[in-house]
Design a protein around this motif. Structure first.
Motif, PDB file in Angstrom:
ATOM      1  N   ARG A  36       0.836  10.069 -11.345  1.00  0.00           N
ATOM      2  CA  ARG A  36      -0.456  10.058 -11.945  1.00  0.00           C
ATOM      3  C   ARG A  36      -0.709   9.224 -11.527  1.00  0.00           C
ATOM      4  NH1 ARG A  36      -1.464  15.494  -9.190  1.00  0.00           N
ATOM      5  NH2 ARG A  36       1.149  16.247  -8.596  1.00  0.00           N
ATOM      6  N   GLU A  37      -0.694   7.592 -12.372  1.00  0.00           N
ATOM      7  CA  GLU A  37      -1.140   6.696 -12.911  1.00  0.00           C
ATOM      8  C   GLU A  37      -1.722   6.065 -11.644  1.00  0.00           C
ATOM      9  OE1 GLU A  37      -1.116   5.640 -16.167  1.00  0.00           O
ATOM     10  OE2 GLU A  37      -0.445   8.210 -16.432  1.00  0.00           O
ATOM     11  N   SER A  38      -2.621   4.821 -12.328  1.00  0.00           N
ATOM     12  CA  SER A  38      -3.119   3.587 -11.486  1.00  0.00           C
ATOM     13  C   SER A  38      -1.743   2.502 -11.863  1.00  0.00           C
ATOM     14  CB  SER A  38      -4.433   2.862 -11.981  1.00  0.00           C
ATOM     15  OG  SER A  38      -4.360   2.910 -13.495  1.00  0.00           O
ATOM     16  N   VAL A  74       1.297   6.264  -7.979  1.00  0.00           N
ATOM     17  CA  VAL A  74       0.820   6.825  -8.152  1.00  0.00           C
ATOM     18  C   VAL A  74       0.438   8.184  -7.820  1.00  0.00           C
ATOM     19  CG1 VAL A  74      -1.810   7.091  -7.327  1.00  0.00           C
ATOM     20  CG2 VAL A  74      -1.264   4.914  -7.304  1.00  0.00           C
ATOM     21  N   ARG A  75       1.188   9.036  -6.383  1.00  0.00           N
ATOM     22  CA  ARG A  75       1.267   9.942  -6.486  1.00  0.00           C
ATOM     23  C   ARG A  75       2.268  10.592  -7.598  1.00  0.00           C
ATOM     24  NH1 ARG A  75       2.093  11.768  -0.288  1.00  0.00           N
ATOM     25  NH2 ARG A  75       0.791  14.153  -1.526  1.00  0.00           N
ATOM     26  N   PHE A  80       5.483  14.524  -5.695  1.00  0.00           N
ATOM     27  CA  PHE A  80       4.567  14.455  -5.677  1.00  0.00           C
ATOM     28  C   PHE A  80       3.776  16.019  -5.531  1.00  0.00           C
ATOM     29  CE2 PHE A  80       5.912  13.581  -1.325  1.00  0.00           C
ATOM     30  CZ  PHE A  80       5.909  14.965  -0.681  1.00  0.00           C
ATOM     31  N   ASP A 140      -0.136   1.604   9.555  1.00  0.00           N
ATOM     32  CA  ASP A 140      -1.089   2.991   8.246  1.00  0.00           C
ATOM     33  C   ASP A 140      -1.627   3.310   9.682  1.00  0.00           C
ATOM     34  OD1 ASP A 140      -0.754   4.670   6.560  1.00  0.00           O
ATOM     35  OD2 ASP A 140      -1.570   3.302   5.147  1.00  0.00           O
ATOM     36  N   TYR A 198      -7.730   6.994 -10.082  1.00  0.00           N
ATOM     37  CA  TYR A 198      -7.103   6.836 -11.836  1.00  0.00           C
ATOM     38  C   TYR A 198      -8.650   5.781 -12.570  1.00  0.00           C
ATOM     39  CZ  TYR A 198      -3.325  10.178 -11.101  1.00  0.00           C
ATOM     40  OH  TYR A 198      -3.063  11.044 -10.607  1.00  0.00           O
ATOM     41  N   THR A 199      -9.451   5.294 -11.662  1.00  0.00           N
ATOM     42  CA  THR A 199     -10.096   3.703 -12.447  1.00  0.00           C
ATOM     43  C   THR A 199     -10.958   4.927 -13.079  1.00  0.00           C
ATOM     44  OG1 THR A 199      -9.904   2.844 -10.300  1.00  0.00           O
ATOM     45  CG2 THR A 199     -11.794   2.355 -11.827  1.00  0.00           C
ATOM     46  N   ASN A 256       9.022   5.335   3.005  1.00  0.00           N
ATOM     47  CA  ASN A 256       7.833   5.528   1.482  1.00  0.00           C
ATOM     48  C   ASN A 256       6.877   5.890   2.649  1.00  0.00           C
ATOM     49  OD1 ASN A 256       9.797   3.603   1.048  1.00  0.00           O
ATOM     50  ND2 ASN A 256       8.190   2.045   1.034  1.00  0.00           N
ATOM     51  N   SER A 257       6.920   6.591   3.356  1.00  0.00           N
ATOM     52  CA  SER A 257       5.111   6.794   4.228  1.00  0.00           C
ATOM     53  C   SER A 257       5.320   8.277   4.844  1.00  0.00           C
ATOM     54  CB  SER A 257       5.293   5.896   5.312  1.00  0.00           C
ATOM     55  OG  SER A 257       5.267   6.384   6.493  1.00  0.00           O
ATOM     56  N   GLY A 280      -5.153  -1.371   0.227  1.00  0.00           N
ATOM     57  CA  GLY A 280      -5.238  -0.784   1.304  1.00  0.00           C
ATOM     58  C   GLY A 280      -4.645  -1.470   2.182  1.00  0.00           C
ATOM     59  N   GLY A 281      -3.748  -0.370   3.782  1.00  0.00           N
ATOM     60  CA  GLY A 281      -2.842  -0.120   4.504  1.00  0.00           C
ATOM     61  C   GLY A 281      -2.827  -1.150   4.945  1.00  0.00           C
ATOM     62  N   VAL A 331       2.904   6.300  -3.529  1.00  0.00           N
ATOM     63  CA  VAL A 331       4.409   6.653  -3.559  1.00  0.00           C
ATOM     64  C   VAL A 331       3.716   6.882  -5.158  1.00  0.00           C
ATOM     65  CG1 VAL A 331       6.867   6.760  -3.341  1.00  0.00           C
ATOM     66  CG2 VAL A 331       5.838   5.939  -1.911  1.00  0.00           C
ATOM     67  N   LYS A 344      -8.964   7.288 -15.869  1.00  0.00           N
ATOM     68  CA  LYS A 344      -9.207   6.583 -17.308  1.00  0.00           C
ATOM     69  C   LYS A 344      -9.572   5.835 -17.655  1.00  0.00           C
ATOM     70  CE  LYS A 344      -4.266   6.286 -16.623  1.00  0.00           C
ATOM     71  NZ  LYS A 344      -3.037   6.825 -17.640  1.00  0.00           N
ATOM     72  N   ALA A 351       0.568  -1.163   0.227  1.00  0.00           N
ATOM     73  CA  ALA A 351       0.477   0.282   0.012  1.00  0.00           C
ATOM     74  C   ALA A 351       0.313   1.072  -0.247  1.00  0.00           C
ATOM     75  CB  ALA A 351      -0.359  -0.187   0.711  1.00  0.00           C
ATOM     76  N   PHE A 352       1.877   0.918   0.892  1.00  0.00           N
ATOM     77  CA  PHE A 352       3.317   2.942   0.792  1.00  0.00           C
ATOM     78  C   PHE A 352       3.595   2.758  -0.223  1.00  0.00           C
ATOM     79  CE2 PHE A 352       3.540   2.286   5.604  1.00  0.00           C
ATOM     80  CZ  PHE A 352       2.326   3.149   6.038  1.00  0.00           C
ATOM     81  N   ALA A 353       3.973   1.222  -1.043  1.00  0.00           N
ATOM     82  CA  ALA A 353       4.945   2.119  -2.183  1.00  0.00           C
ATOM     83  C   ALA A 353       3.625   2.158  -3.243  1.00  0.00           C
ATOM     84  CB  ALA A 353       5.229   0.022  -2.922  1.00  0.00           C
ATOM     85  N   LYS A 354       2.555   1.931  -3.203  1.00  0.00           N
ATOM     86  CA  LYS A 354       1.214   2.268  -4.197  1.00  0.00           C
ATOM     87  C   LYS A 354       0.816   3.482  -4.340  1.00  0.00           C
ATOM     88  CE  LYS A 354      -2.226   0.381  -6.199  1.00  0.00           C
ATOM     89  NZ  LYS A 354      -3.221  -1.568  -6.767  1.00  0.00           N
TER      90      LYS A 354
END
Lengths: 454, 470
Positions: free
Chosen positions: A57-59, A53-54, A414, B48, B403-404, B73-74, B43-44, A51, B407, A46-49
């Motif tokens: 700006r893509e899925s 995505v932001r 970001f 988180d 983005y769902t 990363n956060s 999800g987290g 990062v 897109k 989730a954290f990597a995602k």
């Protein structure tokens, strides 16, 4: 020679470093039909995602083995197996990139054995490549994880061609281009078109320019829609040369040499007149070296690149007023730090401070006496009095405190648009960098000029 | 706090949470205790969730004891705003190395705490355990206790390693840390007859600032904000409030129930979204205190604010009337946004019920009417299918679904954590209307849906082209 300082600290304040798994996932996302799978707790993914995505700006397709307390104690085999089966069923990927995390590395899951068991239990997965890489969070940084993933990608055997998948045939000589983590999708796109302009067929590894460049597809999708294809990876043996862009790609190039006997050359950077000149000159000789030496071919540099070179020289002239004598402090990953610090130095700027994330031999050849492996608090201590700060978006607060402008590079960014397409390599990318940074420096000068003070 | 299975089960099955009662009221509802599924989970993690719940305490330092992913990363990515201290925005981590994993990270952690206190002097330090440090068995409690004694700064252990569960559970584990180490450790400088706590409101995009002035005007004092834009000390004094107001979330319900048991503070559940909900919130609080003058003041505020709103919203109502919305969000918001949308004359054609309680669902049914679709699952494919089926004009959902929608060339409005616009209270209503209007009526939609001239030509000549091919 630059001294690399690596102070052993108990506390990291405002980390510059991001994790290895994030880097590996980024590299995997440059393959077509890819679903990266994190073997760890769901938060790792989730954290990597968030990062990625932001930043783009893509899925971003990423998935997790969702390790729990119980599976952490008993072992994660079942979770890996179940995750792979679910992914195959739901997303139908052409390839899976399996990477470990701090949790599963501490536990000591033997990924080779786990995958072997999954393979034995599920012969129906035989044609699905699963690229596995070890990326503990407690070692290295994004660049290391990315590099490790590329090494796995080039070391993996993708088997023979399937009957419904004919090998591509091209009359043009093929070259493998290994792209380090400092290259953005826009950089890869530019690099590819340069190589093609020389009458060559490049295989970019990874090819972020087709997966993270930001474009609309006709249909919704759940895995990457572009990137290096498995077909391309199956015919890497055909390349006549490996071009490794970035020092971190050296080992991957050596792996290819070991497997296929392909010679390689490392180009530690692709920005700045000298660096691009050398790269183009080498490209031009790939064709000429293949002809009969009794009838030598004249090295042919495409006209548009020659034109761009003259434009760049003019841009260097126009912009050098704003760079000369300016003190710049940078906090970037090793390959990007090397490329950027040298370009600035070639423009007459002085590197005041350099902070980086991880060890690399390239750090010894920076245009500065010391480089610190550290965090953004180190940068803040070292950068006082700089005219410009270059680092990721986390540098916003410190740039305000130091009252020096910030130019954003690296991951994550970001608070800026267009990262999927920004190009800062080649003659064209160098010009873009000089415009971007030159404009910032010019604006700063104007702010402090007597005309605005009165 | 020892993180035992029993404790986790207790948190997952809070009696005050209707998630736990299915229609027959016999068996536990699965949604809370269900484990994340390998390969499909999104999800987290618990870490988180704990960070989301605690990081908004702005004058505290938040130290992550673990390898770089958890903090690196956060950090600096959450939308909670501060009206003063900024130390909560800094990323502190022990950045565990391989050596620490082998030899243990306790000494490193102790040194890190000492360094933070020396250099940054925060009001308190929250220390978060993570998967790796929980696995290697670092004794967080002992280190925090030793540091607290030595440096006379509260150092609070937060036991929410990612692998214990979801973000939601992490929220509650964050609440547990507050209950055990923070709430009740200090007395407020003074108390009033109308002291309340706000629980579960994190001041995302500065939302709370649109609501606090209303309470002030009515004469209601917010003693502790748990935890949006909070100072550490106010959370310490939260046990002296007369009423806990839970906002838009059952995430911290364990705090409300525990404080009811321990300090005899009753709690009510309210929402700040939409005119109706905001009115109800003010009225319920006033009714709780039962003070005539307060009730009158609240009615005056409501009358004044709604009159102002009617004027401000008129142009938007005109433009948004009849527009169709698909809503995908969790829990209480699934109905509270519905009423906000209906205030604007919009039609909510489908909404999620994934994280909703039975009570929430009943309300949704009432609000949506016969034709409304209740979405149990929220995969991107399912969302797109429903949007197509209902011919909806836009999707309102959390950032993850942005983005769902985009897109698929569908207007989108972000409603969750990561957004930058405050939608709470009366002022938030105008903001939301403006954003909805921008989303639906932007001139871009025609362009991104337009086929290229050559594509149109090809379609028109398809038969011709086929003929040629034959």
């Amino acid at each position: 020679m630059t001294t690399v300082l690596n102070p052993q600290k108990s506390l990291s304040v405002n980390p510059l470093k991001m994790s290895q798994p994030l880097g590996a996932a980024l590299a995997f996302l440059g393959l077509k039909g890819m679903m990266p799978l994190f073997h760890g707790a769901q938060g790792c993914t989730a954290f990597a995602k968030v990062v990625l995505v932001r930043h783009f700006r893509e899925s971003i397709p990423l998935s997790t083995t969702a390790m729990t307390e119980v599976s952490t104690i008993l072992g994660g085999e079942d979770h890996v197996e179940q995750a792979i089966l679910t992914i195959v069923d739901k997303y139908k990927p052409q390839v899976i990139g399996l990477l470990t995390t701090g949790l599963t590395e501490t536990r000591g899951d033997d990924m080779g054995r786990i995958l072997k068991i999954v393979r034995e239990k599920h012969p129906e997965l035989a044609s699905l490549p699963i690229i596995s890489v070890s990326t503990p969070d407690y070692k290295g940084s994004l660049q290391d994880g990315y590099t490790a993933a590329i090494e796995s990608i080039v070391a993996t055997d993708y088997g023979p061609f399937a009957s419904d998948e004919p090998p591509t045939v091209s009359m043009k000589p093929q070259v493998t281009v290994l792209c380090s983590s400092h290259l953005s999708p826009g950089d890869v796109e530019e690099l590819k078109s340069i190589v093609e302009a020389f009458g060559l067929t490049p295989v970019m590894i990874p090819d972020l320019s087709r997966s993270l460049d930001g474009h609309l597809e006709d249909n919704p999708h759940t895995v990457t829609t572009g990137g290096t294809t498995i077909t391309q990876l199956k015919q890497l043996n055909r390349s006549c040369l490996t071009l490794a862009i970035g020092e971190s790609m050296r080992k991957s190039a050596q792996i290819l040499e070991g497997r296929f006997g392909t010679k390689y050359e490392v180009f530690p950077r692709l920005a700045g007149l000298d660096a691009v000149d050398a790269f183009l000159w080498r490209l031009s000789q790939i064709l000429t070296s293949r002809c009969d030496h009794h009838f030598p071919l004249v090295p042919n540099i495409p006209a548009n690149l020659q034109r761009q070179r003259r434009q760049l020289q003019d841009v260097i002239l126009d912009t050098h007023f704003y760079f000369g004598g300016k003190k710049v402090s940078l906090a970037l990953e090793p390959d990007l730090l090397y490329q950027t610090a040298w370009l600035l130095t070639e423009m007459g700027a002085k590197i005041q401070a350099a902070v980086t994330t991880t060890k690399s031999p390239i750090l010894e050849s920076l245009p500065i006496d010391n480089v610190t492996i550290g965090d953004l608090a180190d940068l803040e201590d070292l950068a006082a009095g700089s005219d410009l700060i270059i680092t990721n978006s986390h540098g916003t607060a410190l740039s305000k405190r130091l009252q020096a402008p910030l130019y954003r590079m690296g991951y994550p960014i970001f608070d800026q648009l267009g990262l999927g397409q920004r190009c800062l390599v080649g003659y064209r990318g160098t010009m873009q960098f000089l415009f971007d940074v030159g404009n910032i420096l010019m604006e700063e000068e104007a702010k402090h000029s007597p005309a605005t003070l009165h | 706090m020892k993180l035992t299975k029993g404790k986790i089960n207790e948190l997952l099955t809070q009696p005050g949470c209707e998630h736990n009662h299915n229609k027959e009221g016999q068996t536990k509802n699965k949604s809370c205790t269900q484990q994340a599924q390998p390969g499909s989970a999104q999800g987290g993690c618990a870490f988180d969730g704990a960070s989301i719940a605690l990081v908004p305490i702005t004058d505290a330092a938040h130290l992550v004891h673990g390898s770089i992913a958890c903090s690196g990363n956060s950090w600096n990515s959450r939308g909670s705003l501060s009206s003063g201290p900024m130390v909560y925005k800094m990323g502190f981590t022990t950045d565990l190395s391989e050596n620490d994993v082998i030899f243990g990270g306790e000494k490193k952690l102790y040194k890190a705490i000492a360094e933070i206190i020396k250099k940054y002097n925060p009001a308190a330090i929250f220390v978060y355990s993570t998967c790796v440090t929980a696995l290697i068995g670092d004794d967080l409690d002992a280190v925090c206790k030793a540091a607290t004694n030595k440096y006379e700064t509260p150092v609070i252990p937060v036991h929410a390693p990612g692998f214990v569960g979801s973000k939601n559970l992490g929220n509650r584990l964050g609440g547990e840390a507050l209950l055990q180490h923070v709430v009740g450790t200090k007395e407020p400088p003074y108390i009033t007859a109308y002291d309340i706590n706000l629980i579960g409101e994190y001041n995302v995009a500065g939302e709370m600032w649109g609501v606090l002035p209303l309470f002030k005007k009515a004469g209601i004092r917010v003693l502790a904000k748990i935890t949006g834009d909070a100072r550490y000390e106010e959370v310490c004094t939260a046990h002296r409030a007369k009423l806990n107001v839970m906002i838009c979330s059952k995430a911290l319900i364990n705090m409300a129930t525990a404080m009811k048991e321990r300090y005899n503070i009753p709690y009510i559940e309210e929402s700040f979204y939409g005119i109706g909900d905001m009115n109800r919130c003010l009225r319920n609080i006033a009714a709780f205190f039962g003070d005539e003058a307060l009730m009158v003041r609240v009615e005056e505020i409501i009358a004044e604010e709604t009159a102002k709103l009617d004027v401000a919203l008129a142009p938007y109502r005109e433009r948004l009337k009849g527009k169709r919305m698909v809503l995908y969000t969790g829990g209480v918001k699934s109905w509270s946004i519905v009423s906000a949308a209906q205030d604007l004359g919009m039609e909510v054609v489908a909404t999620s019920t994934k994280k909703s309680t039975e009570e929430d669902k009943a309300r949704i049914k009432q609000l949506l009417g016969e034709d409304g679709i209740m979405l149990e699952k929220g995969s991107p494919e399912e969302l797109l299918r429903v949007i197509e089926k209902t011919k909806a004009d836009l999707l309102v959902a959390g950032g993850r679904n942005q983005y769902t929608a985009l897109k698929a060339r569908i207007p989108f409005l972000d409603i969750n954590q990561e957004r930058h616009h405050p939608y709470a209270g009366y002022v938030g209503m105008v903001e939301m209307a403006r954003e909805l209007d921008e989303a639906v009526h932007s001139p871009i939609w025609r362009q991104v849906r337009k086929a290229a001239p050559w594509e149109i030509w090809q379609q028109e000549h398809e038969s011709l082209l086929n003929l040629e091919a034959e």
